[in-house]
Design an enzyme around this catalytic site. Structure first.
Site, mmCIF file in Angstrom:
data_model
loop_
_atom_site.group_PDB
_atom_site.id
_atom_site.type_symbol
_atom_site.label_atom_id
_atom_site.label_comp_id
_atom_site.label_asym_id
_atom_site.label_seq_id
_atom_site.Cartn_x
_atom_site.Cartn_y
_atom_site.Cartn_z
ATOM 1 N N THR A 142 0.823 -1.207 0.000
ATOM 2 C CA THR A 142 0.000 0.000 0.000
ATOM 3 C C THR A 142 0.860 1.261 0.000
ATOM 4 O O THR A 142 2.085 1.201 -0.054
ATOM 5 C CB THR A 142 -0.988 -0.020 1.172
ATOM 6 O OG1 THR A 142 -0.275 -0.204 2.394
ATOM 7 C CG2 THR A 142 -1.990 -1.156 1.027
ATOM 8 N N HIS A 143 0.217 2.407 0.071
ATOM 9 C CA HIS A 143 0.833 3.699 -0.226
ATOM 10 C C HIS A 143 2.149 3.923 0.514
ATOM 11 O O HIS A 143 2.264 3.690 1.703
ATOM 12 C CB HIS A 143 -0.135 4.841 0.107
ATOM 13 C CG HIS A 143 -0.496 4.896 1.572
ATOM 14 N ND1 HIS A 143 0.252 5.573 2.507
ATOM 15 C CD2 HIS A 143 -1.528 4.342 2.250
ATOM 16 C CE1 HIS A 143 -0.296 5.459 3.700
ATOM 17 N NE2 HIS A 143 -1.380 4.711 3.577
ATOM 18 N N GLY A 144 3.138 4.374 -0.247
ATOM 19 C CA GLY A 144 4.398 4.803 0.335
ATOM 20 C C GLY A 144 5.346 3.698 0.752
ATOM 21 O O GLY A 144 6.396 3.976 1.346
#
Length: 214
Positions: free
Chosen positions: A137-139
């Site tokens: 997921t993000h980042g």
């Protein structure tokens, strides 16, 4: 390049061959491995040509390291560098059903199998293996030579260190750092940073203590 050369006669090599077929990779797919018992045989349906040193002779083939452990991939990459192999020969194998938005990247030599999802601003390094149904997921940032096994889920902004191994169906909470060379066991739930080189298992994940006597 006129073909694809996989380094390591492993289960991962069989999966990589399947991805190459999905991608309609041009030319034949072959394998090299240091085990003499494999030479001149078929690994699945893929011929094993001989030792790893043949990589520098088969100059018209792209190369992917298909050794399951990141440490083994790293050692072979160094060996091929010493033998003078052009690093520009490395290619990535990314299954066509991988979700890879424009804000995400997967480095050269990496393998991403069916069902892998990168959501936003994810960076995956070189010679990383992402097994089926991995979610980043993000980042998230996954460093070179890491191995992320099937069904792993990483929360936002997780960092996986170089050569780390995250076992099947493990989950890592957002913001956690798994250090270089660390191992996370199957099904573990990681809520805290895992120091480099340590092995953590369980729910919640805790370090495996070695050398302890009664």
């Amino acid at each position: 390049m006129s073909g694809l050369l996989l380094v390591g006669a492993s289960g991962l090599a069989r999966e990589a061959t399947t991805v190459a077929v999905w991608l309609h990779h041009q030319g034949p797919v072959s394998i090299v491995d240091d085990d003499p018992a494999t030479w001149g045989t078929l690994h699945g349906l893929t011929p094993v040509l001989g030792s790893v040193d043949l990589v520098t002779d088969v100059v018209d083939h792209d190369v992917v390291l298909t050794l399951g452990k990141g440490g083994h991939r790293h050692r072979v990459a160094l060996r091929l560098e010493m033998l003078g192999m052009d690093p520009g020969r490395y290619t990535s194998l990314i299954h066509p059903r991988v979700v890879l938005p424009g804000s995400c990247s997967i480095g050269t030599g990496s393998i991403a199998l069916d069902g892998v999802v990168l959501t936003a601003d994810v960076e995956v390094g070189r010679h990383v293996v992402l097994m089926p149904q991995v979610t980043l997921t993000h980042g998230c940032r996954v460093h070179d030579f890491a191995t992320i096994c099937a069904g792993v889920s990483l929360g936002g902004d997780v960092e996986i260190g170089e050569g780390a191994y995250v076992g099947m169906n493990a989950s890592v909470r957002q913001g956690v750092h798994v250090g270089a060379g660390a191992t996370v066991g199957m099904g573990a739930v990681v809520l805290h940073d895992v120091p480099a080189g340590e092995t953590w298992v369980g729910v919640p994940a805790r370090p495996v203590r070695t050398g302890v006597t009664a």
